[in-house]
Scaffold this motif. Structure first.
Motif, PDB file in Angstrom:
ATOM      1  N   LYS A 139       0.754  -1.167   0.134  1.00  0.00           N
ATOM      2  CA  LYS A 139       0.023   0.002   0.076  1.00  0.00           C
ATOM      3  C   LYS A 139       1.016   1.087   0.037  1.00  0.00           C
ATOM      4  O   LYS A 139       0.487   2.413  -0.494  1.00  0.00           O
ATOM      5  CB  LYS A 139      -0.862  -0.010   1.244  1.00  0.00           C
ATOM      6  N   TYR A 143      -0.329   2.524  -3.867  1.00  0.00           N
ATOM      7  CA  TYR A 143      -1.543   3.297  -3.423  1.00  0.00           C
ATOM      8  C   TYR A 143      -1.185   4.932  -3.232  1.00  0.00           C
ATOM      9  O   TYR A 143      -0.070   5.315  -2.970  1.00  0.00           O
ATOM     10  CB  TYR A 143      -2.287   2.683  -2.596  1.00  0.00           C
ATOM     11  N   TYR A 179      -2.463   6.291   2.168  1.00  0.00           N
ATOM     12  CA  TYR A 179      -2.590   4.931   2.233  1.00  0.00           C
ATOM     13  C   TYR A 179      -1.451   4.349   3.400  1.00  0.00           C
ATOM     14  O   TYR A 179      -1.364   3.522   3.998  1.00  0.00           O
ATOM     15  CB  TYR A 179      -2.693   4.156   0.968  1.00  0.00           C
ATOM     16  N   LYS A 222      -6.430  -0.029   2.660  1.00  0.00           N
ATOM     17  CA  LYS A 222      -6.388   0.916   3.750  1.00  0.00           C
ATOM     18  C   LYS A 222      -6.583   0.491   5.175  1.00  0.00           C
ATOM     19  O   LYS A 222      -6.411   0.917   6.256  1.00  0.00           O
ATOM     20  CB  LYS A 222      -7.235   2.225   3.381  1.00  0.00           C
TER      21      LYS A 222
END
Length: 422
Positions: A139, A143, A179, A222
């Motif tokens: 992440k 992200y 994130y 998340k």
């Protein structure tokens, strides 16, 4: 106990009681736009394609098709010369100029023709759980890690059998935190409307607690603690399914389900992971509700003493989109079906609660995100207590929404006829 608490947060609380109504609304400055609409179907079977992505290129404006395959998208004046991209998992994408859209009311997507089985045999790794763990660990790199202000449309419906008993809709601002940090997102209400027919609820007023937050928490990148964390991952079995494609990219499909030796209700479903980057593109899953007693405890906060209430089906979906190499939350859907057995009554009642939220626009906000505290929602919010009444078809102005399905369209038309009579 900790895992049970997490599942309760993700699972929408259902409250069975009569409540009161208030109103919150805030207008958006009217902007000039052109609205396009259409229907997306399978080119071979002519079946509706549900939750297909409709994106305005070179912008962050988007929507999804509804359960009947229909969509509508409002195009700002300065993007009239732009192009619309329509895509769906396992199908070839199509690009259509906005000015030519009138000739494409029915958009036919063709299934991918690549011999995916052969590709899968050669390229698919052997350890599915290792792929999932690596996917969840990315992440910070894959992200969006900037403060982002997202505009989203949210709808929740309650049906008794197949008839609409309650409908609430809202435009919200999601203050999306990066994130790669642990701060939670927060949501600001822009405008909302609702209607409830208590006669169809048999003196029960079903309410969803959490509203847009429940859909936001399906973002398992998340919020991995609500489904997959270091404690829960070993409780699942992971296996590879046949690969597929989206936007010309190979996608691993990984099945997951709880181990048979476990009695605690956990999730089962499919994860769709980009083969090259290992980014999560989609997830479709359900909660195991075979244990009626435990699963009802996860969902039902309040109920009449003489009623037994338990879930019979659950379904969750989350979709992500990518922009400039970074992925972000785009859409989620939650569907819950309940049985209500009344003491002393021969027949039971069936209720279906559905909530969906689609990000329709977003922008990077380099400064710290500020919020209007009077409009901020809480994870305990009941949206039906934040909205009241229905307005004319211009209620949403320039905001994009998810087109209502046929049954909801019918309900809205009835509401508008009643408004005209009164």
């Amino acid at each position: 106990m900790k895992k049970q608490s997490l599942i309760r947060t993700l699972s929408v609380f259902v409250l069975f009681f009569i409540g009161t109504n208030t109103f919150t609304a805030q207008e958006k400055t009217t902007a000039l736009f052109q609205e396009i609409e259409g229907k997306v179907v399978d080119a071979e079977s002519n079946n509706d394609l549900v939750f297909a992505d409709i994106v305005l290129d070179h912008s962050n404006i988007s929507t999804v098709t509804n359960s009947d395959g229909y969509f509508a998208l409002k195009i700002p004046e300065d993007h009239i010369n732009g192009t619309i991209t329509i895509s769906y998992l396992g199908y070839e994408k199509i690009e259509i100029p906005v000015k030519e859209f009138e000739a494409h009311k029915k958009i036919r997507l063709s299934p991918v023709t690549t011999a995916l089985e052969e590709v899968s045999i050669v390229t698919t790794p052997k350890n599915a759980e290792a792929i999932v763990r690596e996917c969840l660990s990315k992440k910070s790199s894959l992200y969006n890690n900037e403060n982002t202000l997202m505009t989203a449309f949210y709808r929740e419906t309650i049906k008794k059998k197949r008839k609409n008993a309650s409908l609430s809709e809202a435009v919200v601002k999601i203050h999306k935190q990066p994130y790669d940090n642990v701060r939670s997102d927060y949501i600001e209400l822009v405008k909302a409307r609702k209607t409830t027919d208590y006669k169809k609820l048999d003196t029960l007023a079903l309410k969803l607690q959490g509203g847009p937050f429940s859909n936001l928490y399906t973002d398992m990148i998340k919020y991995p603690e609500y489904i997959f964390n270091e404690q829960s991952l070993p409780k699942y079995n992971f296996s590879f399914d046949s690969a597929t494609k989206i936007n010309d990219r190979l996608i691993y499909v990984i099945n997951f389900k709880q181990k048979e030796t476990l009695n605690t209700p956990l999730y089962y479903g499919k994860l769709f992971i980009d083969a090259e980057t290992l980014a999560l593109t989609n997830a479709v899953y359900s909660l195991n509700v075979s244990n009626r007693t435990l699963s009802s405890e996860y969902f039902v906060r309040k109920k009449p003493r003489r009623a037994e209430v338990y879930p019979t089906e659950t379904a969750y979906r989350v979709n992500y989109r990518t922009k400039n190499g970074k992925w972000h939350y785009a859409y989620s859907n939650i569907s819950l079906t309940f049985k209500v057995n009344w003491e002393g009554k021969l027949f039971n009642s069936t209720y279906t609660l559905n909530s969906e939220m689609a990000v329709t626009d977003w922008e990077i906000n380099e400064n710290k995100l500020t919020k209007n505290r009077r409009q901020v929602l809480r994870p305990t919010t009941i949206l039906t207590e934040k909205a009241s009444g229905f307005s004319d078809p211009r209620f949403w102005g320039a905001y994009n929404i998810i087109e209502p399905e046929k049954s909801i369209q019918s309900a809205i038309k009835k509401i508008q006829k009643q408004l005209k009579r009164t």
